[in-house]
Design an enzyme around this catalytic site. Structure first.
Site, PDB file in Angstrom:
ATOM      1  NE  ARG A   1     -19.431 122.650 -19.755  1.00 48.40           N
ATOM      2  CZ  ARG A   1     -19.890 121.919 -20.473  1.00 48.40           C
ATOM      3  NH1 ARG A   1     -19.703 120.843 -20.601  1.00 48.40           N
ATOM      4  NH2 ARG A   1     -21.115 122.548 -21.032  1.00 48.40           N
TER       5      ARG A   1
ATOM      6  CG  ASP B   1     -25.863 110.760 -18.140  1.00 49.70           C
ATOM      7  OD1 ASP B   1     -26.587 110.888 -19.149  1.00 49.70           O
ATOM      8  OD2 ASP B   1     -24.723 111.372 -17.555  1.00 49.70           O
TER       9      ASP B   1
END
Length: 296
Positions: free
Chosen positions: A56, A167
């Site tokens: 990632r 979020d």
């Protein structure tokens, strides 16, 4: 990690070499990133997650023009914007429309009727979709509340109703605000609701109609930091985010969620999550991973 991974070196640092980019990534690098991710977002990244971390973040290392993770770690320790991008990349944003549908059925059938009646009488209603990811959850809640009644959207627009969707991930919030989804993503929306509350969009996808999008306010929020929230909520959905936290972090977050919920309000958590011992007495269980707050 991608198929480009060559080998794990036998040196004392455990440095990982790649055939293509040769980005050095060792056990000390993983430990430093894990420490930062825990401090920033409560994420627990065990050594077994090293391949996930590499996969990632490697592109971010390359994008910054760096050759190894040690330099990237030094960068994100001093650069708040790049640190936020790194944490964003490390978060898992898996969701879907009408996920864990027993929660949605309970919200629409048990929680919403009383809230709708309150709104009709001029009252205030607030719903919070915490860890909303790319928006499927808050839009699901809106479709479930409106049902098959177009007039309900017009009525709701004239009331004191808001759905807060938050979020940590800036990229997920950007996608949520856009309201565009691939056909494959939209297939879990019941056909009747999909026909009523979405319309065809560019690139073969679908777009959520404005009546569903208008009451939803998307905001960036780190659940482990300060919350700029002044009044309590009637319903909180906080699902499938606590699985990435340790027990102490879960207990602190759940206590704060309970504090942010009106007495009699509902809390929905993920299917594999449980209330901590210090929080459970404040709730009564009304179904599988569904709770009503009964005491302060």
């Amino acid at each position: 990690m991608s198929a480009a991974t060559a080998r794990v070196g036998g040196d004392a640092g455990g440095t990982r070499s790649l055939r293509d980019e040769e980005i050095a990534f060792g056990t000390a690098d993983h430990a430093a990133i894990a420490k930062l991710a825990y401090a920033e977002a409560g994420l627990v990244l065990a050594p077994s997650k090293s391949q996930l971390v590499y996969g990632r973040l490697a592109r971010h290392v390359r994008a910054c023009g760096l050759r190894d993770f040690a330099d990237y770690i030094a960068l994100i320790e001093s650069d708040a914007e790049e640190r936020a991008r790194a944490v964003d990349a490390l978060t898992t944003n898996h969701t879907s429309f009408f996920r864990e549908n027993h929660h949605i059925d309970h919200f629409a059938g048990e929680a919403w009727p009383a809230l709708r009646q309150r709104l009709a009488g001029g009252g205030r209603v607030r719903v919070w979709s915490a860890a909303c990811s790319s928006g499927e959850e808050p839009y699901t809640l809106m479709m479930a509340a409106l049902g098959f009644d177009r007039a309900a959207a017009r009525t709701l627009a004239g009331t004191d109703f808001r759905l807060l969707a938050t979020d940590l991930s800036a990229s997920s919030l950007a996608a949520a605000r856009e309201g565009w989804y691939a056909q494959d993503t939209a297939r879990t929306i019941p056909a009747g609701l999909r026909a009523l509350w979405t319309h065809p969009a560019e690139d073969g996808g679908i777009e959520i109609v404005e009546a569903v999008r208008a009451p939803v306010a998307f905001r960036a929020l780190n659940l482990l930091r300060d919350w700029p929230i002044r009044r309590r909520f009637d319903v909180i959905f906080c699902r499938n985010v606590m699985i990435y936290f340790d027990a102490a972090t879960k207990a602190r977050l759940q206590a704060r969620l309970a504090d942010a919920l009106e007495r009699g309000g509902f809390l929905y958590i993920g299917h594999s999550e449980r209330l901590a011992a210090n929080v459970a007495p404040r709730f009564e269980c009304v179904g599988r991973t569904m709770f009503r707050k009964v005491t302060e």
